[in-house]
Design a protein around this motif. Structure first.
Motif, PDB file in Angstrom:
ATOM      1  N   PRO A 181       3.314   2.434  10.201  1.00  0.00           N
ATOM      2  CA  PRO A 181       2.821   3.706  10.756  1.00  0.00           C
ATOM      3  C   PRO A 181       2.350   4.672   9.680  1.00  0.00           C
ATOM      4  O   PRO A 181       1.395   5.435   9.896  1.00  0.00           O
ATOM      5  CB  PRO A 181       4.036   4.253  11.523  1.00  0.00           C
ATOM      6  CG  PRO A 181       5.218   3.539  10.968  1.00  0.00           C
ATOM      7  CD  PRO A 181       4.724   2.198  10.567  1.00  0.00           C
ATOM      8  N   GLN A 182       2.995   4.648   8.521  1.00  0.00           N
ATOM      9  CA  GLN A 182       2.569   5.537   7.441  1.00  0.00           C
ATOM     10  C   GLN A 182       1.155   5.223   6.987  1.00  0.00           C
ATOM     11  O   GLN A 182       0.317   6.124   6.839  1.00  0.00           O
ATOM     12  CB  GLN A 182       3.541   5.422   6.262  1.00  0.00           C
ATOM     13  CG  GLN A 182       4.891   6.063   6.502  1.00  0.00           C
ATOM     14  CD  GLN A 182       5.791   5.920   5.296  1.00  0.00           C
ATOM     15  OE1 GLN A 182       5.644   5.015   4.480  1.00  0.00           O
ATOM     16  NE2 GLN A 182       6.743   6.814   5.161  1.00  0.00           N
ATOM     17  N   MET A 183       0.873   3.947   6.742  1.00  0.00           N
ATOM     18  CA  MET A 183      -0.444   3.571   6.241  1.00  0.00           C
ATOM     19  C   MET A 183      -1.535   3.766   7.296  1.00  0.00           C
ATOM     20  O   MET A 183      -2.673   4.099   6.972  1.00  0.00           O
ATOM     21  CB  MET A 183      -0.422   2.127   5.746  1.00  0.00           C
ATOM     22  CG  MET A 183       0.386   1.933   4.475  1.00  0.00           C
ATOM     23  SD  MET A 183      -0.178   3.010   3.123  1.00  0.00           S
ATOM     24  CE  MET A 183       1.078   4.324   3.136  1.00  0.00           C
ATOM     25  N   ILE A 184      -1.205   3.571   8.561  1.00  0.00           N
ATOM     26  CA  ILE A 184      -2.184   3.831   9.623  1.00  0.00           C
ATOM     27  C   ILE A 184      -2.598   5.300   9.590  1.00  0.00           C
ATOM     28  O   ILE A 184      -3.794   5.633   9.670  1.00  0.00           O
ATOM     29  CB  ILE A 184      -1.598   3.451  11.001  1.00  0.00           C
ATOM     30  CG1 ILE A 184      -1.496   1.927  11.138  1.00  0.00           C
ATOM     31  CG2 ILE A 184      -2.463   4.022  12.131  1.00  0.00           C
ATOM     32  CD1 ILE A 184      -0.812   1.469  12.405  1.00  0.00           C
ATOM     33  N   LEU A 189       0.820  -1.208   0.000  1.00  0.00           N
ATOM     34  CA  LEU A 189       0.000   0.000   0.000  1.00  0.00           C
ATOM     35  C   LEU A 189       0.855   1.260   0.000  1.00  0.00           C
ATOM     36  O   LEU A 189       0.473   2.281  -0.584  1.00  0.00           O
ATOM     37  CB  LEU A 189      -0.926   0.005   1.217  1.00  0.00           C
ATOM     38  CG  LEU A 189      -2.102  -0.971   1.180  1.00  0.00           C
ATOM     39  CD1 LEU A 189      -2.843  -0.967   2.507  1.00  0.00           C
ATOM     40  CD2 LEU A 189      -3.049  -0.642   0.038  1.00  0.00           C
ATOM     41  N   SER A 190       2.019   1.216   0.656  1.00  0.00           N
ATOM     42  CA  SER A 190       2.896   2.393   0.676  1.00  0.00           C
ATOM     43  C   SER A 190       3.404   2.729  -0.716  1.00  0.00           C
ATOM     44  O   SER A 190       3.804   3.863  -0.967  1.00  0.00           O
ATOM     45  CB  SER A 190       4.081   2.155   1.619  1.00  0.00           C
ATOM     46  OG  SER A 190       4.917   1.127   1.132  1.00  0.00           O
ATOM     47  N   ARG A 191       3.382   1.758  -1.632  1.00  0.00           N
ATOM     48  CA  ARG A 191       3.739   2.040  -3.016  1.00  0.00           C
ATOM     49  C   ARG A 191       2.521   2.455  -3.833  1.00  0.00           C
ATOM     50  O   ARG A 191       2.602   3.373  -4.650  1.00  0.00           O
ATOM     51  CB  ARG A 191       4.393   0.799  -3.645  1.00  0.00           C
ATOM     52  CG  ARG A 191       4.612   0.913  -5.166  1.00  0.00           C
ATOM     53  CD  ARG A 191       5.567   2.062  -5.489  1.00  0.00           C
ATOM     54  NE  ARG A 191       5.512   2.446  -6.882  1.00  0.00           N
ATOM     55  CZ  ARG A 191       4.764   3.406  -7.372  1.00  0.00           C
ATOM     56  NH1 ARG A 191       3.926   4.081  -6.585  1.00  0.00           N
ATOM     57  NH2 ARG A 191       4.814   3.717  -8.639  1.00  0.00           N
ATOM     58  N   LEU A 192       1.388   1.808  -3.616  1.00  0.00           N
ATOM     59  CA  LEU A 192       0.213   2.045  -4.457  1.00  0.00           C
ATOM     60  C   LEU A 192      -0.488   3.359  -4.126  1.00  0.00           C
ATOM     61  O   LEU A 192      -1.018   4.020  -5.012  1.00  0.00           O
ATOM     62  CB  LEU A 192      -0.765   0.876  -4.308  1.00  0.00           C
ATOM     63  CG  LEU A 192      -0.287  -0.475  -4.856  1.00  0.00           C
ATOM     64  CD1 LEU A 192      -1.283  -1.570  -4.519  1.00  0.00           C
ATOM     65  CD2 LEU A 192      -0.054  -0.406  -6.359  1.00  0.00           C
ATOM     66  N   ILE A 193      -0.512   3.731  -2.832  1.00  0.00           N
ATOM     67  CA  ILE A 193      -1.162   4.999  -2.452  1.00  0.00           C
ATOM     68  C   ILE A 193      -0.132   6.110  -2.604  1.00  0.00           C
ATOM     69  O   ILE A 193       0.592   6.453  -1.677  1.00  0.00           O
ATOM     70  CB  ILE A 193      -1.710   4.925  -1.021  1.00  0.00           C
ATOM     71  CG1 ILE A 193      -2.737   3.797  -0.926  1.00  0.00           C
ATOM     72  CG2 ILE A 193      -2.363   6.246  -0.618  1.00  0.00           C
ATOM     73  CD1 ILE A 193      -3.273   3.556   0.452  1.00  0.00           C
TER      74      ILE A 193
END
Length: 454
Positions: free
Chosen positions: A179-182, A49-53
């Motif tokens: 933590p980024q995605m949260i 998700l950190s790549r896709l978002i």
């Protein structure tokens, strides 16, 4: 008023949190793959998700809604969904037919030495283009606030990404993803709910009813959707950072992680489209739509949370592409000399720093170019190069070197058509030309075999 120190402080805290994983690698394998091995359902999903978002995902959720109204926001969300499903299907078919440890191993196996180097250079160029795209999307999302302090913001992104991914390696990216995605999903949900409850659901609904749908013909809708799917799918397939993340997932959990990530990304695109549509109901029709909504409602806390979300989306995607570029540099060097000792890692640090400076310099030169112009050119590149790349990955016959290089022809034609006529559907033409070219090559090859055997 935006407080730029909030993302700065949080960036410093994240780096301190990841400090044990920064610059302490016994060998290149630990730097590129981490110490913890494959990612499970939780860590793998966060990393993906950190790549896709990314920054361009948030920006295009706004652009589609502004250009095509309510239906545009829905169309973009389903375009993202369709593109990711196509990507997952291709990954599934590829992993089923070709069992390799990484995308590099597969490319090396499927190509001759010169074609392999060519593909590495292509993937590196795509990474650089994606990094530039993140900065242009940041400019679009933050609007006038970005222009007030563009040099300071670029300096912050460059330094943070260099420490986070250039020095931190895969382990830091893996640990920092959670933590980024949260924060991203929490702030997106909070902003969306708060904005729509600001005036009450009944009043908001009445305002939304009067928004024009910007109706267009069926043929135009088809072209728009096809163009979006072609650009996004080609971008995903040519993105080395995404391939590297996928190959680091647990094999038995891989497709569960991919499907969960798809619907999480779908939710983000729907959320930002809906906030944009709300802004249109308040007669806000500019690129910094969400900023103006939050300012008009005097939501200072939400405003800073939005800025933080944008920074996370941009910096995480930018950092992963930077790290991916360093890995490609190592793989390119391996084609001539084996790289196993620790000294090349230091060269990778220097390389990542130089790449950062190069991308920042190019962005400052393109500071006044629009996001649509940048994505149009990159879309032509993606659509032109994707067909020979996929043929290389899936081929079962002996490699034919010209096939790898054949993407240059539609690329040149596409750039000429766009500069001359400015057609927004040029990526469709490039993809069609690339397919036709591959058919011609295949027919010529069969004719040559018939002549030899006859």
């Amino acid at each position: 008023m935006i407080n730029w120190y909030i993302p700065l402080y949080l960036g410093v805290i994240l780096i301190l949190f990841l400090f044990p994983h920064i610059g302490s690698f016994p060998n290149l394998q630990v730097y590129s793959e981490g110490r913890s091995g494959f990612g499970g359902l939780s860590t793998g999903t966060n990393l993906l998700l950190s790549r896709l978002i990314s920054g361009d995902l948030l920006a295009f959720a706004i652009i589609y809604a502004l250009l095509f109204g309510v239906m545009g926001g829905l169309a973009f969300a389903f375009t993202v969904l369709a593109s990711l499903l196509i990507y997952v299907l291709i990954v599934y078919k590829l992993r089923k037919k070709k069992a390799c440890q990484s995308i590099h191993d597969l490319l090396r196996e499927q190509s001759d030495p010169y074609s392999y180097k060519y593909h590495l250079l292509v993937l590196c160029a795509i990474n650089l283009g994606n990094m530039l795209l993140q900065l242009v999307a940041l400019n679009y999302l933050l609007g006038p606030y970005f222009l007030q302090a563009s040099y300071q913001i670029i300096f912050f992104i460059v330094v943070f990404s260099f420490i986070y991914s250039g020095l931190g390696g895969f382990e830091a990216l893996n640990k920092g993803a959670k933590p980024q995605m949260i924060i991203v999903f929490f702030t997106t949900a909070l902003i969306t709910v708060s904005v729509f409850l600001e005036k009450g659901l009944s009043t908001t609904y009445q305002d939304l009813v009067i928004i024009p749908l910007n109706p267009i013909s069926f043929s135009e809708w088809t072209i728009i959707l096809l163009t979006g799917i072609i650009i996004l799918t080609s971008q995903y397939l040519l993105d080395h950072s995404l391939w590297h993340c996928v190959y680091r997932l647990k094999p038995q959990r891989q497709y569960s992680i991919l499907l969960i990530a798809i619907f999480c990304v779908f939710a983000i695109s729907m959320g930002y489209s809906s906030i944009t549509i709300y802004g249109m109901s308040q007669t806000i029709l500019t690129g910094n739509n969400i900023l103006q909504v939050l300012e008009r409602n005097k939501s200072i806390i939400l405003l800073n949370l939005y800025i933080l979300t944008v920074f996370i989306a941009v910096s995480s995607s930018y950092a992963l592409n930077l790290f991916s570029t360093v890995l490609l540099y190592f793989k390119f060097r391996e084609t001539d000399h084996p790289v196993k000792e620790t000294s090349p890692i230091k060269q990778g640090y220097i390389f990542s720093f130089l790449i950062n400076l190069l991308v920042a310099a190019f962005f400052l030169l393109l500071l006044h170019n629009s996001l649509i112009e940048v994505i149009s050119v990159l879309g032509i590149v993606y659509a032109s190069l994707i067909v020979p790349y996929l043929i290389t990955l899936f081929r079962t016959s002996p490699p034919l070197r010209f096939v790898a290089y054949s993407g240059v022809i539609p690329l040149i034609c596409g750039v000429f058509i766009y500069l001359r006529f400015g057609y927004f559907y040029t990526p469709i033409l490039c993809l069609g030309l690339s397919v036709v070219l591959q058919v011609i090559i295949s027919l010529l090859r069969k004719m040559q075999e018939i002549i030899k055997t006859g």
